[in-house]
Design an enzyme around this catalytic site. Sequence first.
Site, PDB file in Angstrom:
ATOM      1  N   ASN A 208       0.846  -1.192   0.000  1.00 32.45           N
ATOM      2  CA  ASN A 208       0.000   0.000   0.000  1.00 32.45           C
ATOM      3  C   ASN A 208       0.883   1.245   0.000  1.00 32.45           C
ATOM      4  O   ASN A 208       2.105   1.136   0.055  1.00 32.45           O
ATOM      5  CB  ASN A 208      -0.957  -0.030   1.201  1.00 32.45           C
ATOM      6  CG  ASN A 208      -0.206  -0.130   2.504  1.00 32.45           C
ATOM      7  OD1 ASN A 208       0.516   0.776   2.890  1.00 32.45           O
ATOM      8  ND2 ASN A 208      -0.357  -1.264   3.195  1.00 32.45           N
ATOM      9  N   LYS A 335     -13.964   0.687  16.112  1.00 26.71           N
ATOM     10  CA  LYS A 335     -12.662   0.014  16.021  1.00 26.71           C
ATOM     11  C   LYS A 335     -11.937  -0.042  17.364  1.00 26.71           C
ATOM     12  O   LYS A 335     -11.339  -1.053  17.717  1.00 26.71           O
ATOM     13  CB  LYS A 335     -11.804   0.700  14.961  1.00 26.71           C
ATOM     14  CG  LYS A 335     -10.661  -0.161  14.502  1.00 26.71           C
ATOM     15  CD  LYS A 335     -10.139   0.236  13.146  1.00 26.71           C
ATOM     16  CE  LYS A 335     -11.069  -0.258  12.053  1.00 26.71           C
ATOM     17  NZ  LYS A 335     -10.600   0.069  10.717  1.00 26.71           N
TER      18      LYS A 335
END
Length: 393
Positions: A208, A335
């Site tokens: 990424n 999260k």
Amino acid sequence: MLSGKNILIGITGGIAAYKICELIRMFKRANANVRVICTPNALNFVTKLTLQNLSQNDVGIEEFELKEFKPEHISYADEADIMVIAPATANTISKLANGICDNLLTSIACAFRKQIIIAPAMNFGMWENKFIQENIQKLQNAGRIILEPESGYLACGYEGKGRLCKLETIFDKTVEVLKTEKNLSGKKIVITCGGTIEEIDSVRYISNYSSGKMGIALADAAYAQGADVILISTVNVIKPYRVEKVKSANEMQIAVEGEQNSADCIIMAAAVADYRAKNIANHKLKKTKEDEITIELVKNPDILKGLCEKRTSNSQIIVGFCAESEDLIKNAKEKILNKGCDYLIANDISRKDIGFSSDFNEVTILDRNGGIKQLPRAAKTEIAKEILKEIYG
Ligand code: C5P
């Protein structure tokens, strides 16, 4: 202001050497103890007697004029709280970047374990020379502070970038470094950074755009505040603290978990790939006649969640990052609960002016008790200090 501080000034052989006489006075007026060392060439521009009088100390020049039992380069390095090399010539910069120790100044700099501030001054062509720029970059990467030269009229008769920066800039930076509180001293902080690299075959991989800059900024800030830092990184960096290079999520997990028990704080700034290839070919996969091929992926371990589940000490602080492109706060709140970490630093990656590869960031810090703090857009180096302040007060 600098009472009790020992400043070691290194002067190299450039015309701006004469300006350092005034810098010595500025440090003396602030009550610092100043010692000066010169390269032999510096004495073409200033005299030993002047420097000796201004600093009220002996001036060191040659490496082998030993006066005491202690080797000079070690004793100078031991005594000083900071070293300031100004002006730093292209020649000395290149020696510093490559570990060359051919005079007292370069030997001391090589042995020096605290911060070194370097203020280059040279002809603009030398400053732009790519080898000099590479060496500057090398020193910066290794944690040295470079005070960039300014543009203007140069002693060689040309206009350009190369003039020594203002003496006030050198003075203020020295004060800032000396005043940075070592409030993290004795704390072991483990930080991950960069995007993981998940191999597909011997030449291809999935990764990424993470540059690792946020994690590196955090590691630099923690180190400057006295922490014992371990940076577990997928990008190559040379730092004054320990850097462990890893590639894949699996390697990163092994490295971080190996440090977990002795860590006071773990900051997972790395962009860990969620999936990896199920099978890694140990040769280059051949192009086939098919228009489509399928690579089977399997889930990577969630390193952050695993660390939170495995922690044995309540005092260990675990920090995660999350990159979201929509519903930032809502997703971040879910999260932090799901991962079980103490803090979650949320970034909005839909914005082009912050985040991946940028030197800037704008983050929201969530804590496990429901606290939310927004930090305005700032350099990652500043955001890093704010995050540490939030964690350690
Ligand atoms: O679940 P998500 O990838 O959004 O979580 C991001 C946080 O979790 C980051 O701190 C990242 O370093 C960490 N992470 C991890 N292992 C993964 C994926 C993310 O530790 N497999």
